[in-house]
Design a protein around this motif. Structure first.
Motif, mmCIF file in Angstrom:
data_model
loop_
_atom_site.group_PDB
_atom_site.id
_atom_site.type_symbol
_atom_site.label_atom_id
_atom_site.label_comp_id
_atom_site.label_asym_id
_atom_site.label_seq_id
_atom_site.Cartn_x
_atom_site.Cartn_y
_atom_site.Cartn_z
ATOM 1 N N ASN A 99 13.058 6.720 -4.769
ATOM 2 C CA ASN A 99 12.670 5.418 -4.232
ATOM 3 C C ASN A 99 11.259 5.523 -3.658
ATOM 4 N N CYS A 100 10.283 5.682 -4.555
ATOM 5 C CA CYS A 100 8.924 6.014 -4.142
ATOM 6 C C CYS A 100 8.182 4.836 -3.510
ATOM 7 N N MET A 101 8.687 3.609 -3.665
ATOM 8 C CA MET A 101 8.040 2.437 -3.059
ATOM 9 C C MET A 101 8.814 1.964 -1.828
ATOM 10 N N ARG A 102 9.621 2.827 -1.274
ATOM 11 C CA ARG A 102 10.496 2.462 -0.157
ATOM 12 C C ARG A 102 9.720 2.052 1.085
ATOM 13 N N GLU A 103 8.553 2.633 1.310
ATOM 14 C CA GLU A 103 7.752 2.328 2.497
ATOM 15 C C GLU A 103 6.751 1.205 2.264
ATOM 16 N N PHE A 104 6.772 0.592 1.097
ATOM 17 C CA PHE A 104 5.827 -0.469 0.766
ATOM 18 C C PHE A 104 6.479 -1.832 0.981
ATOM 19 N N THR A 105 5.672 -2.790 1.414
ATOM 20 C CA THR A 105 6.135 -4.166 1.506
ATOM 21 C C THR A 105 5.649 -4.946 0.288
ATOM 22 N N LEU A 106 6.315 -6.050 0.012
ATOM 23 C CA LEU A 106 5.898 -6.887 -1.113
ATOM 24 C C LEU A 106 4.488 -7.428 -0.897
ATOM 25 N N LYS A 107 4.142 -7.704 0.337
ATOM 26 C CA LYS A 107 2.805 -8.208 0.653
ATOM 27 C C LYS A 107 1.738 -7.189 0.288
ATOM 28 N N GLU A 108 1.974 -5.934 0.601
ATOM 29 C CA GLU A 108 1.015 -4.881 0.258
ATOM 30 C C GLU A 108 0.841 -4.778 -1.254
ATOM 31 N N CYS A 109 1.948 -4.852 -1.988
ATOM 32 C CA CYS A 109 1.874 -4.745 -3.452
ATOM 33 C C CYS A 109 1.089 -5.905 -4.053
ATOM 34 N N VAL A 110 1.334 -7.120 -3.559
ATOM 35 C CA VAL A 110 0.658 -8.300 -4.102
ATOM 36 C C VAL A 110 -0.840 -8.213 -3.876
ATOM 37 N N TYR A 111 -1.265 -7.834 -2.682
ATOM 38 C CA TYR A 111 -2.702 -7.755 -2.400
ATOM 39 C C TYR A 111 -3.347 -6.571 -3.109
ATOM 40 N N TYR A 112 -2.599 -5.521 -3.322
ATOM 41 C CA TYR A 112 -3.137 -4.393 -4.088
ATOM 42 C C TYR A 112 -3.425 -4.813 -5.523
ATOM 43 N N LEU A 113 -2.489 -5.518 -6.150
ATOM 44 C CA LEU A 113 -2.694 -5.979 -7.521
ATOM 45 C C LEU A 113 -3.804 -7.026 -7.589
ATOM 46 N N ARG A 114 -3.877 -7.890 -6.584
ATOM 47 C CA ARG A 114 -4.923 -8.906 -6.567
ATOM 48 C C ARG A 114 -6.304 -8.250 -6.476
#
Length: 367
Positions: free
Chosen positions: A264-279
């Protein structure tokens, strides 16, 4: 009247307030650039610093566990969600020659196609492939598997093996869509539209990933679940009578299955962090296929909306739920449930929660 002589006067309060306001005008890390996102209260990040922060957090989890070995095959579950695309890019950054600590494992990208079951005209696989092709330094070994092939039962793995061996090279794209049929699609759609379809859907994906791992002689599978998804899943487990297995679900390494380890390598990530990273990297967000639910909201959907609502008002909700769950000790009951692989009583095939969810569907061929 306040006394400034004692070192605690109004001047200190004003200075602290001004300092806090200034922090929101500058990046928390570099203190130079203008921030683009506030991850936590009082922690604004600019684009480059956010990317560096997330890469470090991702590598830190892999480094602490030392789970990946040089040349070892590892499956990546890429569904097209923001967290899965972020996982793809974070893995790709580890294969850059300029990277400080390179990732030396051999990744195999797995795309589980649900477009036929969800009656989508355009498959999300096309968009995911476009994102993969635009990812530098990433090996191009991919497998596309329709979700409905899980109903092949015992013949699934032999038929998979024939097609996988035909394209066994480092940069091949193997499409297993020819294993699909209209009967399998309708059968899968019928099961997913029943109450508890979300949980059955998860069991289907787990079965497909495990079958692929056996074919590739792989013992590691990387999953893209975020912290909010884990928190909602834990509440769902308590509501459905699986409270004894909470500690097995929230760990970084999920070792419930004796054959493979789910990371579960994305366990410490929030959806908000992922969205802004991709943006920040110019990666478009994709519309994922969802089955047309005919029944009222399921427990998983209610748990997710409850966690999301609390998190918006109380930013420490998700982290508190995960930390509390990590302190609990799991109870081994002698065997695991055939559906969710959580501990269940001796002599029983399913745990209490799965017995309620599955009902009279316990003859599913993939269980």
């Amino acid at each position: 009247m306040c006394s400034t002589a004692e070192g605690g006067g109004c001047g200190d309060t004003v200075r602290r307030r001004i300092k806090k306001e200034r922090r929101n005008d500058r990046c928390f890390k570099c203190e130079i650039a203008t921030p683009v996102v506030v991850i936590r209260q009082g922690d604004p990040f600019c684009g480059p610093c956010l990317e560096h922060h997330l890469v470090h957090k991702f590598r830190q989890g892999l480094g602490k566990t030392k789970i990946l070995y040089p040349g070892e095959p590892v499956l990546l579950d890429i569904s097209g969600s923001p967290s899965s695309l972020t996982l793809l890019h974070l893995m790709a950054s580890g294969y850059d020659k300029a990277s400080h600590k390179r990732i030396t494992a051999s990744p195999i990208i797995v795309i589980i196609d649900e477009s036929r079951v969800c009656e989508m005209g355009e498959s999300v696989v096309t968009e995911v492939l476009r994102v993969v092709e635009g990812t530098p330094h990433m090996p191009r070994r991919m497998v596309i598997v329709p979700l409905e092939v899980v109903f092949l039962g015992e013949t699934l793995e032999p038929e998979m093996r024939v097609l996988l061996n035909a394209g066994d090279n480092d940069n091949s794209v193997v499409d297993l869509s020819e294993l699909s049929s209209p009967d399998l699609v309708s059968q899968t759609r019928e099961v997913l539209l029943k109450p508890g379809g979300d949980e059955v859907r998860g069991s289907m994906k787990r079965r497909i990933l495990t079958a692929l791992a056996r074919n590739f002689e792989c013992s590691k599978i990387m999953l893209p679940g975020t912290s909010s998804e884990f928190a909602a899943r834990l509440l769902e487990s308590v509501a459905t009578g699986r409270g004894s297995g909470i500690s097995f679900q929230c760990n970084y390494l999920d070792t419930r299955s004796p054959e493979v380890t789910f990371i579960n390598c994305m366990r410490e990530f929030t959806l908000k962090e992922c969205v802004y990273y991709l943006r920040g990297r110019g990666v478009p967000l994709l519309t994922l296929p969802q089955p047309q639910q005919q029944q009222p909201s399921t427990i998983s959907q209610l748990a997710e909306s409850f966690i999301t609502g609390l998190q918006s008002e109380f930013p420490s909700t998700v982290s508190t739920v995960l930390r509390t769950a990590a302190k609990l000790e799991g109870v081994q009951m002698g065997q695991n449930c055939r559906a969710c692989v959580l501990p269940c009583p001796v002599g029983e095939m399913y745990c209490h929660g799965c017995e309620i969810v599955l009902g009279d569907s316990d003859d599913l061929p993939f269980l």
